[in-house]
Design a protein around this motif. Structure first.
Motif, PDB file in Angstrom:
ATOM      1  N   ASP A 206       0.871  -1.176   0.000  1.00  0.00           N
ATOM      2  CA  ASP A 206       0.000   0.000   0.000  1.00  0.00           C
ATOM      3  C   ASP A 206       0.914   1.234   0.000  1.00  0.00           C
ATOM      4  O   ASP A 206       2.143   1.114  -0.100  1.00  0.00           O
ATOM      5  N   ASP A 316      -5.376   3.316  -7.429  1.00  0.00           N
ATOM      6  CA  ASP A 316      -6.272   3.831  -6.385  1.00  0.00           C
ATOM      7  C   ASP A 316      -6.527   5.327  -6.563  1.00  0.00           C
ATOM      8  O   ASP A 316      -5.813   6.008  -7.304  1.00  0.00           O
ATOM      9  N   ASP A 429     -13.607   0.679  -0.236  1.00  0.00           N
ATOM     10  CA  ASP A 429     -13.511   0.705   1.233  1.00  0.00           C
ATOM     11  C   ASP A 429     -14.804   0.303   1.935  1.00  0.00           C
ATOM     12  O   ASP A 429     -15.531   1.141   2.478  1.00  0.00           O
TER      13      ASP A 429
END
Ligand code: MIG
Length: 717
Positions: A206, A316, A429
C-alpha cells in the motif's frame, strides 16, 4: 436525434454531438425510426427517459451499486465517488456502470454512454417508473436486444469488448493491509503464511512503500534494495503488488512532476495552469488521462517498478479523490474566522461544520478544472467518470508496450463501462460488517453483467474491526470470487488468517486450501466466460425460469456447474436455501473429506457449521478439482478429480492454458471434453482430450439421484 443500427441486436440513439468515450467503436448504419423503443423521452438541456415497469419486472445490472440485485426501489447516481461509508442510502460508489437489463414483460438492455452524471431512479420517486436522467443533451444511448438474459449480456459485451484476463497466479489467495510499513514487516507476513502452511500468492504494498507518497518511487529507507527484495519474495513464493495513486506530488526535481508540467500532461484550471488539488502527498496535479500522449507517458512509468520484477498493480484514488483544494480550504477557513466569537445556533454551527465536512470530493472543485480533448478544454465534471478508466487504460496500454505477450495483474478502484477490457476492479472501502458480505454477494453478478469479471471485495472488510467469525464466513464466499483478497485499513484490528485463535486459523486455512483445489474449475469457468462473453456469477434467474428463482438474491450460480449459498449472518448455524431442481450437496470442512448428499428441489433449512462451506453441484453437471499447494504455480494438476451428479447425462468442457501469455487468443489452450452418461447399470465416461499437455489421469466420483457413489479412473494416455 439520429438512429443507427449497429447490428441486428443493437440500436444506437445519438443526441447532439457527444464526447467520445472510446467504449464503442462501431458506428453502425443510419436508419429511420420513430422515437426510442420502450421509453418516453423528454429533451431539453438534459434528457429524461421514462419506462413504466410492470409489477413483476426485475431491473438488473448497474454494476457497482448499493441495494439488491433487483435495483427496484432505489435511486443511483453514476458519478464516481470516493465514499468510504457504504450504507444502503448511498447513491454513488466508485464506478459508473450505466448498463441495466429489464427482465419481465419486456426484455432488453440499455447502456447510456455518457461520462458525466447520470441518475437511475428505479421506482424510487415514482414507484412504477424507471426514470433515467442524463445531465446533458449530448449522449449516445444503446438499446440491446436478446431472448435470454445471457444473450443480452453477450450482445452488450460484443459491443464493449473482450474482458480482462489476469495471470493465473492472480486466482490465488492474496493478502493486503494498509500499514505493512517496511520490507521486514512484509517478510514477516510472508513467513506467517509459510509457517502456518496457508497458501498465498501475493502480498500488497500500500502507499507505505513510496517515498512521500510519490508515484513510481520506492522508499530507500524502508525498502532498501527493492529489486533484490522482490526477487527474494518471489523465490519464497510471493509476488508483491504495489499501489499507484492518481495524484502526482508537486515537488521540484521529481521526474513525474517535472515531465508532466513540461509536456502539458496535467489537467488545468481556468487559467490553463496545472490544476492543484490535495491528496496523500499534500498538493498534487492530476495527469490528464484523456490525452493519449499523457496516457502513454504515465503508462510507461510503470516500467520503473516492472524493471524491479513487479508483475501486478492496483490503481487507487482515481475517481479522482480530492481531499481538499486551496479554494475550498480558504473558504472554510474564512468561514471559521467570521464565526469566531459568534454565538452559533443550530444553523450557523452546522453550516460551519459542513464547510469543513464538504471539503473532500466537492462538486465545485470538479467543476473548476479541465481536460484538453482534441484541442478543446472540457470541464472535468462532464467527463468525470472516465478518469479511472483512462488511468487504468494508460497502465494496460503501457504493459502491452513494455511486455506485449505478458499478462499483468491490474485492478482499479474507479471505473466506467468498457474498462473491463483493461483490468479488473475491487469494490473499495467497505466495512467489517455482516451486511457487507451480503452486499458483496449481490454486487458480484451485477458487476459481471457490466463486463467486470475479475473482481472481489476487501474480504473481512476494510474499515472497522473484524472478528474471527466474520473473516471465516466472508472467506467462505470470497473463495469463489476471481479476486480473493483480504484487505484492511491502517489502525484496524489485524485480520490476516493467522491473527486469530488456533481453531479459527485452521478454518480459514481450510477455506483457502479449498480455493486452491477449486482453481481448475474457477479458472476454466472464468476463461470460458471471457471467451464466450458470458458472466461467471449469475443470479438464479439467468438459468431457471420458475417464479421463485426470480426472487432469490442471496444464492448465486458460479460458472456452469455450481450454486452457492453463503452464510452472511453472525452466529448463524445455517440458512434457508431454495433449490430450483435436485442438486448434490458437498459441505466442505476439509476438501480431502468428501461426503455428498442429494437434496431435493424446493425450500430447505440448511445447517452450516462455522467450519463448513456448502457447495451445490447442479443436476447433470460436474465439478473439477485439482490439488492444493502453497501457491498457484506449485499446483500439480496432472491428476484431476471430478465430482458429478448424473441422473441422465452430463458434459463439461475443461479449459486450461499457460496462465501467463495471450497465446490462448491464437488457439493455444487445452480443452478436455468430459461426458458422462448414465446407462442401466453403470455410466459411460468419455474423455476427449482435444488439446492437452498436462492432465494424465482423471478420478471420477459419480453420484446418482439416490446418492449412490460410483468411482472410476480414466487415464488420458
Ligand atoms: O483514502 O492507500 O481504497 O484500499 O488501502 C485511503 C490507502 C486511500 C483507499 C483504498 C484502500 C487503500 C487506502 N486508500
Amino acid at each position: 436525434m439520429k438512429i443507427y443500427e449497429i447490428n441486428k441486436e443493437v440500436i444506437k440513439y445519438r443526441f447532439g454531438n457527444p464526447i467520445s468515450t472510446d467504449v464503442v467503436m462501431e458506428k453502425g448504419i443510419e436508419i429511420k425510426k420513430e422515437g426510442i423503443d420502450f421509453f418516453q423521452l423528454e429533451k431539453g438541456e438534459s434528457i429524461k427517459l421514462s419506462y413504466k415497469m410492470y409489477p413483476d419486472d426485475l431491473v438488473l445490472g448497474l454494476g457497482e451499486n448499493q441495494r439488491g440485485m433487483n435495483k427496484r426501489g432505489g435511486i443511483y447516481e453514476s458519478f464516481c465517488s470516493d465514499d468510504p461509508l457504504h450504507t444502503s442510502d448511498k447513491k454513488s460508489l466508485y464506478g459508473a456502470h450505466n448498463f441495466l437489463i429489464i427482465e419481465g414483460t419486456d426484455k432488453f438492455g440499455i447502456f447510456i454512454d455518457y461520462p458525466g452524471k447520470v441518475t437511475f431512479d428505479v421506482g424510487f420517486t415514482h414507484k412504477d417508473y424507471l426514470e433515467i436522467l442524463i445531465d446533458d443533451n449530448h449522449v449516445d444511448i444503446y438499446m440491446i436486444k436478446g431472448d435470454q438474459l445471457r444473450e443480452i449480456v453477450k450482445n452488450f459485451l460484443k459491443l464493449t469488448g473482450d474482458g480482462y484476463v489476469p495471470p493465473k497466479w492472480a486466482f490465488g489467495y492474496q493478502q493486503c493491509r494498509w500499514s505493512y510499513k517496511d520490507a521486514n514487516e512484509v517478510e514477516k507476513i510472508a513467513d506467517g503464511f509459510l509457517k502456518n502452511d496457508i497458501p498465498c500468492d501475493t502480498i500488497y504494498l500500500d502507499i507505505d512503500y513510496m517515498e512521500d507518497f510519490k508515484d513510481f518511487t520506492i522508499s530507500e529507507e524502508r525498502f532498501p534494495n527493492f529489486k533484490g527484495f522482490v526477487k527474494n519474495m518471489k523465490e519464497k513464493g510471493f509476488r508483491l503488488i504495489p499501489i499507484i495513486d492518481a495524484g502526482v506530488k508537486i515537488e521540484k526535481d521529481y521526474d513525474v512532476y517535472e515531465e508532466g508540467v513540461k509536456n502539458n500532461y496535467f489537467c488545468v484550471d481556468e487559467n490553463e495552469k496545472p490544476f492543484v488539488a490535495a491528496v496523500w502527498p499534500g498538493r498534487v496535479h492530476f495527469p490528464d488521462f484523456s490525452n493519449p500522449d499523457a496516457r502513454r507517458w504515465f503508462g510507461l512509468k510503470y516500467k520503473n517498478l516492472i524493471d524491479c520484477g513487479i508483475e501486478g498493480f492496483w490503481n487507487d484514488m482515481n475517481e479522482p479523490a480530492i481531499f481538499y483544494t486551496d479554494r475550498g480550504l480558504k473558504k472554510a477557513i474564512e468561514h471559521a474566522k467570521t464565526s469566531e466569537n459568534e454565538n452559533l445556533d443550530i444553523y450557523t454551527f452546522f453550516g460551519l461544520k459542513d464547510s469543513f465536512m464538504n471539503l473532500s470530493n466537492n462538486m465545485e472543485d470538479y467543476k473548476s478544472f479541465y481536460h484538453r480533448m482534441d484541442g478543446e478544454l472540457v470541464r472535468h465534471d462532464q467527463v468525470h467518470n472516465l478518469y479511472g478508466y483512462n488511468m487504468t487504460r494508460a497502465a494496460a496500454e503501457g504493459f502491452r508496450e513494455i511486455a506485449p505477450n505478458k499478462r499483468f495483474l491490474l485492478f482499479s478502484r474507479s471505473s466506467y463501462i468498457g474498462m473491463h477490457r483493461y483490468s479488473g476492479i475491487w469494490t473499495g472501502d467497505n466495512h467489517s460488517w455482516w451486511e457487507h458480505i451480503l452486499l458483496n454477494i449481490k454486487m458480484m453478478p451485477s458487476l459481471n453483467m457490466c463486463g467486470f469479471l475479475y473482481s472481489g471485495a476487501d474480504t473481512g472488510g476494510f474499515n472497522g474491526d473484524a472478528n474471527a467469525e466474520l473473516i471465516i464466513r466472508w472467506s467462505q464466499f470470497s473463495l469463489f470470487t476471481p479476486l480473493f483478497r483480504n484487505h484492511s485499513a491502517m489502525g484496524t484490528r489485524n485480520q490476516e488468517p493467522f491473527s486469530f485463535d488456533q481453531e479459527s486459523k485452521n478454518m480459514i486455512k481450510n477455506t483457502i486450501k479449498l480455493r486452491y483445489v477449486l482453481i481448475p474449475y474457477i479458472y476454466s469457468e472464468y476463461m470460458k466466460a471471457i471467451i464466450n462473453k458470458n458472466v461467471y456469477f449469475a443470479p438464479l434467474v439467468f438459468e431457471y425460469d420458475d417464479e421463485m428463482s426470480k426472487r432469490v438474491e442471496n444464492q448465486l450460480l458460479v460458472g456452469d456447474s455450481l450454486m452457492i449459498t453463503p452464510v452472511y449472518e453472525e452466529n448463524a448455524k445455517g440458512r434457508t436455501v431454495y433449490l430450483p431442481e435436485d442438486m448434490l450437496l458437498w459441505k466442505v470442512e476439509d476438501y480431502r473429506n468428501k461426503s455428498y448428499q442429494v437434496v431435493k428441489k424446493g425450500h430447505i433449512y440448511l445447517d452450516v457449521d462455522l467450519k463448513e462451506t456448502p457447495i451445490f453441484i447442479r443436476k447433470n453437471k460436474m465439478l473439477i478439482l485439482g490439488e492444493s499447494a502453497n501457491n498457484v504455480e506449485n499446483i500439480d494438476n496432472r491428476e484431476l478429480h471430478v465430482i458429478a451428479f448424473v441422473t441422465e447425462k452430463a458434459k463439461y468442457s475443461y479449459y486450461d492454458d499457460d496462465g501467463k501469455s495471450y497465446d490462448y487468443k491464437n488457439g493455444k489452450y487445452s480443452e478436455i471434453i468430459i461426458e458422462i452418461e448414465k446407462t442401466d447399470e453403470a455410466y459411460d465416461i468419455k474423455v476427449d482430450p482435444r488439446e492437452n499437455e498436462k492432465v494424465e489421469k482423471i478420478h471420477f466420483e459419480i453420484i446418482d439421484s439416490n446418492g449412490n457413489v460410483t468411482k472410476k479412473m480414466v487415464e488420458l494416455y
